[in-house]
Motif scaffolding. Sequence first.
Motif, PDB file in Angstrom:
ATOM      1  N   GLU A   1       5.126  12.894 -67.064  1.00  0.00           N
ATOM      2  CA  GLU A   1       4.312  12.604 -68.041  1.00  0.00           C
ATOM      3  C   GLU A   1       3.518  14.194 -68.575  1.00  0.00           C
ATOM      4  OE1 GLU A   1      -0.067  10.367 -68.875  1.00  0.00           O
ATOM      5  OE2 GLU A   1       0.885  10.134 -66.695  1.00  0.00           O
ATOM      6  N   GLN A   2       3.199  14.838 -67.604  1.00  0.00           N
ATOM      7  CA  GLN A   2       2.636  16.166 -67.893  1.00  0.00           C
ATOM      8  C   GLN A   2       3.694  17.020 -68.857  1.00  0.00           C
ATOM      9  OE1 GLN A   2       1.727  17.643 -64.023  1.00  0.00           O
ATOM     10  NE2 GLN A   2      -0.403  16.794 -64.173  1.00  0.00           N
ATOM     11  N   ILE A   3       4.904  17.098 -68.580  1.00  0.00           N
ATOM     12  CA  ILE A   3       5.890  17.676 -69.288  1.00  0.00           C
ATOM     13  C   ILE A   3       6.088  17.162 -70.547  1.00  0.00           C
ATOM     14  CG2 ILE A   3       8.575  18.308 -69.484  1.00  0.00           C
ATOM     15  CD1 ILE A   3       8.471  18.350 -66.483  1.00  0.00           C
ATOM     16  N   LEU A   4       6.117  15.942 -70.760  1.00  0.00           N
ATOM     17  CA  LEU A   4       6.367  15.263 -72.072  1.00  0.00           C
ATOM     18  C   LEU A   4       5.008  15.166 -72.945  1.00  0.00           C
ATOM     19  CD1 LEU A   4       7.897  11.660 -70.841  1.00  0.00           C
ATOM     20  CD2 LEU A   4       8.845  13.576 -72.321  1.00  0.00           C
ATOM     21  N   ALA A   5       3.771  15.455 -72.642  1.00  0.00           N
ATOM     22  CA  ALA A   5       2.578  15.827 -73.037  1.00  0.00           C
ATOM     23  C   ALA A   5       2.600  16.941 -73.769  1.00  0.00           C
ATOM     24  CB  ALA A   5       1.711  15.766 -72.292  1.00  0.00           C
ATOM     25  N   ARG A   6       3.732  17.853 -73.464  1.00  0.00           N
ATOM     26  CA  ARG A   6       3.783  19.029 -74.446  1.00  0.00           C
ATOM     27  C   ARG A   6       4.952  18.974 -75.430  1.00  0.00           C
ATOM     28  NH1 ARG A   6       3.586  21.198 -69.132  1.00  0.00           N
ATOM     29  NH2 ARG A   6       5.821  21.500 -69.041  1.00  0.00           N
TER      30      ARG A   6
ATOM     31  N   MET B   1      14.022  11.627 -62.519  1.00  0.00           N
ATOM     32  CA  MET B   1      14.302  12.566 -63.178  1.00  0.00           C
ATOM     33  C   MET B   1      13.804  13.881 -62.297  1.00  0.00           C
ATOM     34  SD  MET B   1      14.257  12.000 -67.171  1.00  0.00           S
ATOM     35  CE  MET B   1      15.639  11.560 -68.230  1.00  0.00           C
ATOM     36  N   ALA B   2      14.627  15.101 -62.458  1.00  0.00           N
ATOM     37  CA  ALA B   2      13.928  16.325 -61.970  1.00  0.00           C
ATOM     38  C   ALA B   2      13.425  17.084 -62.954  1.00  0.00           C
ATOM     39  CB  ALA B   2      15.127  17.283 -61.583  1.00  0.00           C
ATOM     40  N   PRO B   3      12.062  17.428 -62.660  1.00  0.00           N
ATOM     41  CA  PRO B   3      11.348  18.122 -63.776  1.00  0.00           C
ATOM     42  C   PRO B   3      11.855  19.318 -64.244  1.00  0.00           C
ATOM     43  CG  PRO B   3       9.969  17.328 -61.806  1.00  0.00           C
ATOM     44  CD  PRO B   3      11.160  17.183 -61.570  1.00  0.00           C
ATOM     45  N   GLN B   4      12.266  20.272 -63.441  1.00  0.00           N
ATOM     46  CA  GLN B   4      12.864  21.427 -63.839  1.00  0.00           C
ATOM     47  C   GLN B   4      13.960  21.249 -65.096  1.00  0.00           C
ATOM     48  OE1 GLN B   4      13.790  24.246 -61.088  1.00  0.00           O
ATOM     49  NE2 GLN B   4      14.599  25.780 -62.491  1.00  0.00           N
ATOM     50  N   SER B   5      14.809  20.048 -64.840  1.00  0.00           N
ATOM     51  CA  SER B   5      15.923  20.028 -65.618  1.00  0.00           C
ATOM     52  C   SER B   5      15.396  19.317 -66.644  1.00  0.00           C
ATOM     53  CB  SER B   5      17.036  18.961 -64.715  1.00  0.00           C
ATOM     54  OG  SER B   5      18.029  18.682 -65.751  1.00  0.00           O
ATOM     55  N   LEU B   6      14.351  18.170 -66.718  1.00  0.00           N
ATOM     56  CA  LEU B   6      13.990  17.683 -67.716  1.00  0.00           C
ATOM     57  C   LEU B   6      13.315  18.867 -68.762  1.00  0.00           C
ATOM     58  CD1 LEU B   6      12.812  15.151 -69.592  1.00  0.00           C
ATOM     59  CD2 LEU B   6      10.799  15.240 -67.964  1.00  0.00           C
ATOM     60  N   GLU B   7      12.375  19.615 -68.330  1.00  0.00           N
ATOM     61  CA  GLU B   7      11.865  20.777 -69.071  1.00  0.00           C
ATOM     62  C   GLU B   7      12.846  21.507 -69.725  1.00  0.00           C
ATOM     63  OE1 GLU B   7       8.857  22.203 -70.705  1.00  0.00           O
ATOM     64  OE2 GLU B   7       8.034  21.940 -68.542  1.00  0.00           O
ATOM     65  N   GLN B   8      13.925  21.911 -69.019  1.00  0.00           N
ATOM     66  CA  GLN B   8      15.215  22.839 -69.758  1.00  0.00           C
ATOM     67  C   GLN B   8      15.568  21.792 -70.689  1.00  0.00           C
ATOM     68  OE1 GLN B   8      16.031  25.805 -68.716  1.00  0.00           O
ATOM     69  NE2 GLN B   8      16.881  25.842 -70.889  1.00  0.00           N
ATOM     70  N   ALA B   9      15.797  20.533 -70.837  1.00  0.00           N
ATOM     71  CA  ALA B   9      16.386  19.884 -71.832  1.00  0.00           C
ATOM     72  C   ALA B   9      15.386  19.690 -72.940  1.00  0.00           C
ATOM     73  CB  ALA B   9      16.679  18.307 -71.326  1.00  0.00           C
ATOM     74  N   LEU B  10      14.271  19.459 -72.790  1.00  0.00           N
ATOM     75  CA  LEU B  10      13.280  19.413 -73.692  1.00  0.00           C
ATOM     76  C   LEU B  10      13.044  21.115 -74.543  1.00  0.00           C
ATOM     77  CD1 LEU B  10      10.755  17.439 -72.251  1.00  0.00           C
ATOM     78  CD2 LEU B  10      12.452  16.463 -74.015  1.00  0.00           C
ATOM     79  N   ALA B  11      13.088  22.159 -73.599  1.00  0.00           N
ATOM     80  CA  ALA B  11      13.069  23.274 -74.302  1.00  0.00           C
ATOM     81  C   ALA B  11      14.104  23.895 -75.093  1.00  0.00           C
ATOM     82  CB  ALA B  11      12.643  24.528 -73.046  1.00  0.00           C
ATOM     83  N   ASP B  12      15.305  23.096 -74.746  1.00  0.00           N
ATOM     84  CA  ASP B  12      16.763  23.594 -75.521  1.00  0.00           C
ATOM     85  C   ASP B  12      16.806  22.659 -76.816  1.00  0.00           C
ATOM     86  OD1 ASP B  12      17.380  25.480 -73.620  1.00  0.00           O
ATOM     87  OD2 ASP B  12      18.758  24.128 -72.383  1.00  0.00           O
ATOM     88  N   GLY B  13      15.772  21.881 -76.881  1.00  0.00           N
ATOM     89  CA  GLY B  13      15.913  20.868 -78.212  1.00  0.00           C
ATOM     90  C   GLY B  13      16.084  19.637 -78.246  1.00  0.00           C
ATOM     91  N   ALA B  14      16.148  18.793 -77.105  1.00  0.00           N
ATOM     92  CA  ALA B  14      16.412  17.391 -76.901  1.00  0.00           C
ATOM     93  C   ALA B  14      15.196  16.819 -77.893  1.00  0.00           C
ATOM     94  CB  ALA B  14      16.441  16.912 -75.637  1.00  0.00           C
TER      95      ALA B  14
ATOM     96  N   PRO C   1      24.635  14.217 -76.026  1.00  0.00           N
ATOM     97  CA  PRO C   1      24.065  13.895 -74.722  1.00  0.00           C
ATOM     98  C   PRO C   1      23.722  15.125 -73.756  1.00  0.00           C
ATOM     99  CG  PRO C   1      26.361  13.225 -74.417  1.00  0.00           C
ATOM    100  CD  PRO C   1      26.009  13.743 -75.887  1.00  0.00           C
ATOM    101  N   VAL C   2      22.492  15.286 -73.273  1.00  0.00           N
ATOM    102  CA  VAL C   2      22.245  16.430 -72.655  1.00  0.00           C
ATOM    103  C   VAL C   2      21.771  15.702 -71.335  1.00  0.00           C
ATOM    104  CG1 VAL C   2      20.444  18.334 -72.254  1.00  0.00           C
ATOM    105  CG2 VAL C   2      21.547  17.751 -74.442  1.00  0.00           C
ATOM    106  N   GLY C   3      22.591  16.056 -70.206  1.00  0.00           N
ATOM    107  CA  GLY C   3      22.329  15.441 -68.620  1.00  0.00           C
ATOM    108  C   GLY C   3      20.887  16.217 -68.318  1.00  0.00           C
ATOM    109  N   VAL C   4      20.209  15.184 -67.599  1.00  0.00           N
ATOM    110  CA  VAL C   4      19.051  15.580 -67.142  1.00  0.00           C
ATOM    111  C   VAL C   4      19.240  15.208 -65.521  1.00  0.00           C
ATOM    112  CG1 VAL C   4      16.545  15.407 -66.648  1.00  0.00           C
ATOM    113  CG2 VAL C   4      17.523  15.359 -69.177  1.00  0.00           C
ATOM    114  N   ALA C   5      19.141  16.230 -64.589  1.00  0.00           N
ATOM    115  CA  ALA C   5      19.402  15.764 -63.363  1.00  0.00           C
ATOM    116  C   ALA C   5      18.521  14.878 -62.652  1.00  0.00           C
ATOM    117  CB  ALA C   5      19.223  17.228 -62.273  1.00  0.00           C
TER     118      ALA C   5
END
Length: 435
Positions: free
Chosen positions: A240-245, A201-214, A191-195
Amino acid sequence: MNIQGTNAKELFDDIRQQVALGHIAPGQVLPPVRELAQTLGLNRNTVALAYKRLVSAGVADAQGRRGTRIRESIRQLAREGHGASSVLQDLASGNPSPQHLPTPAQLVQGVRGGAQSLYGADPLMPELRAVCQQVFHKDTPLNTAYHVSYGAVDAIERLLQAFLLAGDKVGIEDPGYLNSINSVRTLGLQPVGVAVDPEGMAPQSLEQALADGARALILTPRAHNPTGCSLSRGRARQIEQILARYPDVLLMVDDHFWMLANSPYRNVIPPGHLRWALIRSVSKGLGPDLRVALVASDTQTAERLSQRLASGAQWVSHLLQQMVVHGLTDVGLTAQTRAAQVAYAQARQQLMQALKKHRITFWDSDDGFNLWVPLDREAEPVLAGLAARGWLVRSGQVFGVDQPAQGLRLTFASLGAEQAQRFAADLAQVLGEAA
């Protein structure tokens, strides 16, 4: 640590056996790759491959520069329903109010027909398929597939098993829903926590989790448990814009409060996303014991979910499906659900007003029957003080993913106006004493 082996398979088997026998303890760090390779006279790649297999098998976790650590054993899991049988006034269990749920006798009236279903029957009854179309058509594409599972957690677990491997990372709201956190951990996933903040969900934290390989994400669009927050329009668009990537990420949207929601559903699923599921359980409106959730998804995800169900339970009981159809379509029961929606909204307002009166900070919310009170101190003295005054409250610590969350979760589903005033006064007194 005495590790033996002449190739990657032997190293893997030896370490796994030593872990099983307790010779290597959970949490213990394995020797660095270079060190073990030199000790055994092996190529570094051989040791690295063995360690990689241990991670894939869920025996160990790769922690970058901190090395490869044997995975901690799963201790007793924190669960919902905490304190439901306590003699104290229950603000901890996370349960809906029994007085707002239909009785089993009411739901059983929906069971009709002179014969039970047999092997080979359609897993999704035509009547429930029609209900799914009504429930999801505004929020999903035209080519959506429908399925039914034994509750939202069942759907999430089956999808994680279908798409992920042990050791894969899964993004979860932090603080987050206990059952989702528990499921990810018991499946051998990371599990990777997203703030989370009051808008979701906080966008910056979500972006970091996805960039780190979630490789997967579990997201609550409204009435988030434990905080009660719902996505704002702007926040949903950002997500939605983050997940599109990241179109390959398995996206599971747990819209658990849909039957009773006052806030609108905010879509975060990008057009053309490859793996997604929108899950709507009936637990909050018809009762947790019914164990049924409706699932809308892309066709590939639906097929994977169907395969996971077919290999075990095979189908969700048609008797339960008939009860759900009745609960969602009967005029009397739908009126009862609307009354529950109004009652929960009133109880929420009463508690928030009482907390405001005593200048107690909380996260404002429009939905759910949980409210979050952040704390700037340890929760235990506060819990003890409230218990001494007759209240049972859930510490926020158990809802943390990466570290304990500092706060209190208040379940107000069965709380009356006078009780709300008394609780807020007691909480203010306890916070003042603990300051």
